[in-house]
Scaffold this motif. Sequence first.
Motif, PDB file in Angstrom:
ATOM      1  N   HIS A 122     -20.827  -5.304  60.234  1.00 19.20           N
ATOM      2  CA  HIS A 122     -22.197  -4.683  59.956  1.00 19.20           C
ATOM      3  C   HIS A 122     -22.445  -3.388  60.518  1.00 19.20           C
ATOM      4  O   HIS A 122     -23.826  -3.029  60.101  1.00 19.20           O
ATOM      5  N   GLU A 123     -21.795  -2.616  61.011  1.00 18.84           N
ATOM      6  CA  GLU A 123     -22.315  -1.003  61.298  1.00 18.84           C
ATOM      7  C   GLU A 123     -21.700  -0.480  60.403  1.00 18.84           C
ATOM      8  O   GLU A 123     -22.438   0.635  60.101  1.00 18.84           O
ATOM      9  N   ILE A 124     -20.543  -0.542  59.820  1.00 16.85           N
ATOM     10  CA  ILE A 124     -19.874   0.353  58.940  1.00 16.85           C
ATOM     11  C   ILE A 124     -19.604  -0.074  57.625  1.00 16.85           C
ATOM     12  O   ILE A 124     -20.010   0.616  56.605  1.00 16.85           O
ATOM     13  N   ASP A 125     -19.321  -1.436  57.598  1.00 21.28           N
ATOM     14  CA  ASP A 125     -19.067  -2.088  56.544  1.00 21.28           C
ATOM     15  C   ASP A 125     -18.089  -1.678  55.644  1.00 21.28           C
ATOM     16  O   ASP A 125     -18.122  -1.354  54.342  1.00 21.28           O
ATOM     17  N   VAL A 126     -16.695  -1.072  56.054  1.00 24.16           N
ATOM     18  CA  VAL A 126     -15.728  -0.879  55.284  1.00 24.16           C
ATOM     19  C   VAL A 126     -14.646  -1.807  55.579  1.00 24.16           C
ATOM     20  O   VAL A 126     -14.353  -1.922  56.853  1.00 24.16           O
ATOM     21  N   ALA A 153     -12.686   2.964  59.579  1.00 24.52           N
ATOM     22  CA  ALA A 153     -13.878   2.984  60.200  1.00 24.52           C
ATOM     23  C   ALA A 153     -13.858   3.868  61.678  1.00 24.52           C
ATOM     24  O   ALA A 153     -14.701   4.693  62.024  1.00 24.52           O
TER      25      ALA A 153
END
Lengths: 164, 146
Positions: free
Chosen positions: A112-116, A122
Amino acid sequence: MLRTRSLFATVMLAGVFSLLSALLFVTLDAVDVAFTEAAVGAGISTVLMLGTLALTRRFESPPAHTPVIPLFVVLVTGAALVYGTLDMPYFGSATAPAQTHVAPDYISRTPHEIDVPNIVTAILASYRGYDTLGETAVVFTAAVGVLLLLSGLRRRRRKEEEDV
Amino acid sequence: MRHHLILRVVTKLLIGSIMLFALYVQFHGDYSPGGGFQAGVIMAVAFIIYGIVFSLQDVQRVLPPWLVHKLSALGVLVYAGTGVVSFFTGYGFLDYAALSPHHPVHGQHYGIILVELGVGITVTGVMITIYYAFTSRTPVMDDEAW
């Protein structure tokens, strides 16, 4: 046991060793590290070693001293390293410090913070962005060092001045 | 002197795919193994293999040394510049949310792509720089010397 004085064979064996350790990293599920090892260790390093060989000689000169002391040092170091592995956690153990310290935090925060999907990217580029900036600077410094030592820019310039 | 016909033909065929693979590793690093370091090395390999099979003069006509030196510095500049941009828009240094304030997750994506590009450019430049530095000192050897 393998002994050779041919530096060309040694460089090739080092490349093979590097490729085998890349396979070891794949077995340990560290594909990003394996990728780097295969590209840098087996690829570029071998080419640069060959370049160095072309600047020097193809065969090692016979050693001037007996190999007893180096062999002793290697054996003692090896024994110390093996002793160090004795109380390591088992491979893949869920209670190993590597699995319980910061890794779960990164795994739970990344979606949910970087979404990779590749969490390694990340961590490398975002959570540890400072470290990677430092690494990039180190790589750049290596180039500057090699250029200062080997490029012969000054020599070439002096030669051009003499030609003029 | 023309020799190693098969090597020359195969190299010419391979270089395109090597560069394409480097770009794939570079920009697909968010989804699959790889990233700037690996992509930079692979991109450098494309030039180095050209230099090995053809000659140093040929590869330096494509990519002159001064350009490679500039590239090594440019990558670090892109990386640090990303940090400075976020720094001056009111976020922390290298906080990529600054690149897309209304949608921080997109900002993270842009930031990761930018810094990985910086890493890739630097690594490409550095690897080729080191290769040039080593091989430009060597007299050309005949095959029998090995």
